[in-house]
Motif scaffolding. Structure first.
Motif, PDB file in Angstrom:
ATOM      1  N   THR A 106      -5.516 -12.566  -3.100  1.00 21.90           N
ATOM      2  CA  THR A 106      -6.067 -12.951  -1.343  1.00 21.90           C
ATOM      3  C   THR A 106      -6.524 -12.329  -0.348  1.00 21.90           C
ATOM      4  O   THR A 106      -6.344 -11.525  -0.332  1.00 21.90           O
ATOM      5  N   GLN A 107      -7.800 -12.877   0.031  1.00 23.16           N
ATOM      6  CA  GLN A 107      -8.612 -12.188   1.291  1.00 23.16           C
ATOM      7  C   GLN A 107      -8.274 -12.680   2.644  1.00 23.16           C
ATOM      8  O   GLN A 107      -8.554 -14.137   2.607  1.00 23.16           O
ATOM      9  N   SER A 108      -7.666 -11.980   2.909  1.00 22.25           N
ATOM     10  CA  SER A 108      -7.854 -12.835   4.041  1.00 22.25           C
ATOM     11  C   SER A 108      -9.026 -12.815   5.189  1.00 22.25           C
ATOM     12  O   SER A 108      -8.325 -14.156   6.205  1.00 22.25           O
ATOM     13  N   VAL A 113      -5.192  -8.968  -1.071  1.00 23.49           N
ATOM     14  CA  VAL A 113      -3.485  -8.830  -1.372  1.00 23.49           C
ATOM     15  C   VAL A 113      -3.274  -9.640  -2.824  1.00 23.49           C
ATOM     16  O   VAL A 113      -3.635 -10.702  -3.346  1.00 23.49           O
ATOM     17  N   GLN A 114      -3.135  -8.834  -4.065  1.00 20.95           N
ATOM     18  CA  GLN A 114      -2.407  -9.513  -5.202  1.00 20.95           C
ATOM     19  C   GLN A 114      -1.270  -9.632  -5.487  1.00 20.95           C
ATOM     20  O   GLN A 114      -0.253  -8.721  -5.476  1.00 20.95           O
ATOM     21  N   ASP A 115      -0.545 -10.952  -5.994  1.00 20.11           N
ATOM     22  CA  ASP A 115       0.937 -10.836  -6.584  1.00 20.11           C
ATOM     23  C   ASP A 115       1.498 -10.664  -7.771  1.00 20.11           C
ATOM     24  O   ASP A 115       2.570 -10.947  -7.585  1.00 20.11           O
ATOM     25  N   MET A 116       0.471 -10.671  -8.160  1.00 20.11           N
ATOM     26  CA  MET A 116       1.138 -10.323  -9.967  1.00 20.11           C
ATOM     27  C   MET A 116       1.414  -8.569 -10.528  1.00 20.11           C
ATOM     28  O   MET A 116       1.713  -8.178 -11.858  1.00 20.11           O
ATOM     29  N   ASP A 117       1.290  -8.333  -9.307  1.00 21.61           N
ATOM     30  CA  ASP A 117       1.614  -6.755  -9.742  1.00 21.61           C
ATOM     31  C   ASP A 117       0.679  -5.774 -10.942  1.00 21.61           C
ATOM     32  O   ASP A 117       1.075  -4.860 -11.610  1.00 21.61           O
ATOM     33  N   HIS A 118      -0.419  -6.288 -10.378  1.00 19.80           N
ATOM     34  CA  HIS A 118      -1.628  -5.610 -11.387  1.00 19.80           C
ATOM     35  C   HIS A 118      -1.844  -4.139 -10.694  1.00 19.80           C
ATOM     36  O   HIS A 118      -1.989  -4.036  -9.671  1.00 19.80           O
TER      37      HIS A 118
END
Lengths: 115, 112
Positions: free
Chosen positions: B5-7, B24-29
């Motif tokens: 997600t880009q703000s 922000v990324q939600d996959m713990d990369h």
């Protein structure tokens, strides 16, 4: 220094025809070659990828052909459909490094499939 | 589904302003990247990060800096925006297991 050269810049194909996009790379350390598809207003998304241990990979209507000696690879879209109209990017990276250095992209091909 | 997600989708800034683009990324990369996309030039790598507080210059880092204070967040900073930084900025998160980059939808920045 352009490490991945892509052609053509734009392409118009009739519905049902074959779309062909070509790429050439310079860095022999590259060993992973993905194609990304981008629709307007969206980020690119992985379409199909190949490693140099095979000369061809097919997924549905999409095929990558790879020529290691010529350092070239191409994307073929069979039975092209209007929904395939998008911008296509070839890319390359070092698979052995897990791609941690990022992808090097070609300049992109704007593909239009005419009904 | 991996989500990056880009703000902001669109930003208009004045020359000389300090600009922050958030991702922000939600996959713990572990690996994250910033690219800029310009017509006829494709995607060019600005900076990347392979761990918190770690950063590496890409192909076109001049005029940019980055910050990664948390694993899920990677920020691109334009210290003093200039008109030649008008572009589409794309953030990506890298799945090293499946060798795939996941991109955000992009931020179209216009510097006037």
């Amino acid at each position: 220094q352009q490490q991945v050269k892509q052609s053509p810049q734009s392409l118009i194909v009739q519905k049902g025809g074959i779309s062909i996009i070509n790429c050439a790379y310079e860095n022999t350390a590259f060993d992973y070659f993905p194609w990304y598809q981008q629709f307007p207003g969206k980020g690119p998304a992985l379409l199909i990828a190949i490693r140099p241990d095979v000369s061809e990979k097919k997924e549905g209507r999409f095929t990558i052909s790879f020529n290691k000696s010529a350092k070239q690879f191409s994307l073929h879209i069979m039975d092209s459909q209007p929904g395939d109209s998008a911008t296509y990017f070839c890319a390359a990276t070092k698979y052995s490094g897990g791609g941690a250095d990022g992808l090097t992209f070609g300049k992109g091909t704007h593909l239009i499939i005419q009904p | 589904d991996v989500k990056v997600t880009q703000s902001s989708r669109y930003l208009v800034k004045r020359t000389g302003e300090k600009v922050f683009l958030e991702c922000v990324q939600d996959m713990d990369h572990e690996n994250m990247f910033w690219y800029r996309q310009d017509p006829g030039l494709g995607l060019r790598l600005i900076y990347f990060s392979y761990d918190v507080k770690m950063k590496e210059k890409g192909d076109i880092p001049e005029g940019y800096s980055v910050s990664r204070e948390k694993k899920e967040r990677f920020s691109l900073i334009l210290e003093s925006a200039s008109t030649n930084q008008t572009s589409m900025y794309l953030c990506a998160s890298w799945d090293s297991l499946n060798t795939e980059a996941f991109f955000g939808q992009g931020t179209r920045l216009t510097v006037v």
